[in-house]
Each structure stands twice: as C-alpha cells, then as structure tokens.
Design an enzyme around this catalytic site. Sequence first.
Site, PDB file in Angstrom:
ATOM      1  N   ASP A  16      -4.896   7.729  -3.487  1.00 24.76           N
ATOM      2  CA  ASP A  16      -3.878   8.501  -2.793  1.00 24.76           C
ATOM      3  C   ASP A  16      -3.530   7.719  -1.527  1.00 24.76           C
ATOM      4  OD1 ASP A  16      -2.299  10.817  -1.999  1.00 24.76           O
ATOM      5  OD2 ASP A  16      -3.914  11.276  -0.601  1.00 24.76           O
ATOM      6  N   ASP A  18      -1.580   9.012   1.783  1.00 19.92           N
ATOM      7  CA  ASP A  18      -1.639   9.660   3.092  1.00 19.92           C
ATOM      8  C   ASP A  18      -3.033  10.215   3.381  1.00 19.92           C
ATOM      9  OD1 ASP A  18       1.014   9.079   3.098  1.00 19.92           O
ATOM     10  OD2 ASP A  18       1.697  11.121   2.734  1.00 19.92           O
TER      11      ASP A  18
END
Length: 271
Positions: A16, A18
């Site tokens: 992922d 962020d």
Amino acid sequence: MCLMASNSAPVAAFFDLDKTIIATSSVFAFGKEFLNNGMITRQEALDLYLTKAAYMLIGQSSEKMDTTRDNLANMITGWSVEDVTAVTTETMHNVITPAIYSEARELIEAHRELGHDVIIISASANILVAPIAKELGIDMIVASEVEVVDGTLTGRITRYLKGDAKAEAIREFVAEHGYDLDRSYAYSDSATDIPMLELVGNPVAVNPDRALRKHAQAEGWDVQTFKNPEPLIQMPNAKEVGIGASVIAGVTALAVAGTLLAKAIKKDKSA
C-alpha cells in the site's frame, strides 16, 4: 521479519502507498503545489489540508474514503494531464521524497535482493502513484484509474481500488503474472485493506490503525512500526489559503486536540 527467497513460482510483495511507504497521503500531498499553479482555489486548498489533517490523525473509514473520492473527482474535472504530470514531477523531491519511510525503502530493497517483484497497490489515482513509483524504482503499480479524454481528466473514476476491489485487483494481477500467493507478502496500515492482506501468506500491518492492529493481533500477523520520517501534519498558513488568523488558530487547536486525544487513547491501551 525474515524474508524468504523464491524457489519456484515468483513471489510478490504488494505495498500500500499512503502511510505505508510514505508518511503522508499521496492524494493530499500535492495540494499546495496545485494551489501555487492555479489548479485549485484557496478554499479547495483549505479543504484538502483539513481532510489531510483528519486522515493523518485518525485515518479514514470506508465511508469517508468514498466521500473524499467524490470530492476529489469533482475537483480534478477539466484538469490537463500534462499540467498534473508537470506539477508532480517538478515537486516530487520537495513534497514526496522527504516523506518516504527509510524502513520502507530498506524493505523494498530486501525484497528485490531476494528476487521478489515489488508492486505498489493503491486507492490513489495512477496519475499520482506513477511518479512516486518511479522515484522508488518500482515499475509495477496497480492503482485507481481516472478517465482521460483528449488529454483532460473528466472527473469520472473508472476503477476505484478500495477494500474488496483492491483484493480483486490483486487476484487479477496474480493470475496474469503467476505469483505464489502463499509465499507472497502484503503491507498496509488500514483496516480497509484486510481483504488484500488476507490473500497472501505473509500479511504485514505497518503503522496500523486501531481496527487493523486488533485484527492483526487476533490473526497472529506481523506488525511493524515505521518511524523515519515521523509523519507530519502541516497546517496551512494565512498566505497559502487566504483566511484569517483566527480560523488558522482554530484549525490548529483542533489538530492539537486530536493529537492529544490519540496519545491518550494510546496510553490507555498500554496501561
């Protein structure tokens, strides 16, 4: 965590973006630069700052992610892809590079040394993820997609990778590349990514929100803390957003109160 070398089908490491690779939000990080280039109004810049502050303090629920998606879709309607690319490319080293976790860089390199393929998978739009992936030397990304007509963003999101949709995107990517999911890895900070994490044999919660931490502990998943750099919440000043000092003071007070609340919760949990 000990990484295992590949000996048959290829191994993937899905990251992922962020708050997992970078200590901020890729969606909000360029807000100031879009303002400086006349692409958003001062009010829109303020809204971005406030949403970012809330996101950094307490994260985003599935419903809040949908609201943010819709607001951003409206904001970018009519933008030139060329202008967006120019802004993100020119400001990358000032905006994103300082926010990349050194622990994430080291982990990405460790996977590469073992022959694993590193893939960024993000709910952020591919037009924002691509330059960050390039900065990290990653050439495989799976991200949300926005419609482009004649070089202009229409504001229509054609693929939004959140929750089950992100997990399905991984299944499609794995089917195309033949990865061994049982030996593959996935990293995320958010409970919305539990469907993705459950797909692999080596799920890792990175700086997890409360719900993900609870789930990871119950499932016996690895939990890691990335600290360098420390996430920063940079509130706007009056010059940047054109609002009064009293409003700035109120916003800052809310941010400080949120920080104290988060610390109190953390202290209460550890007691």
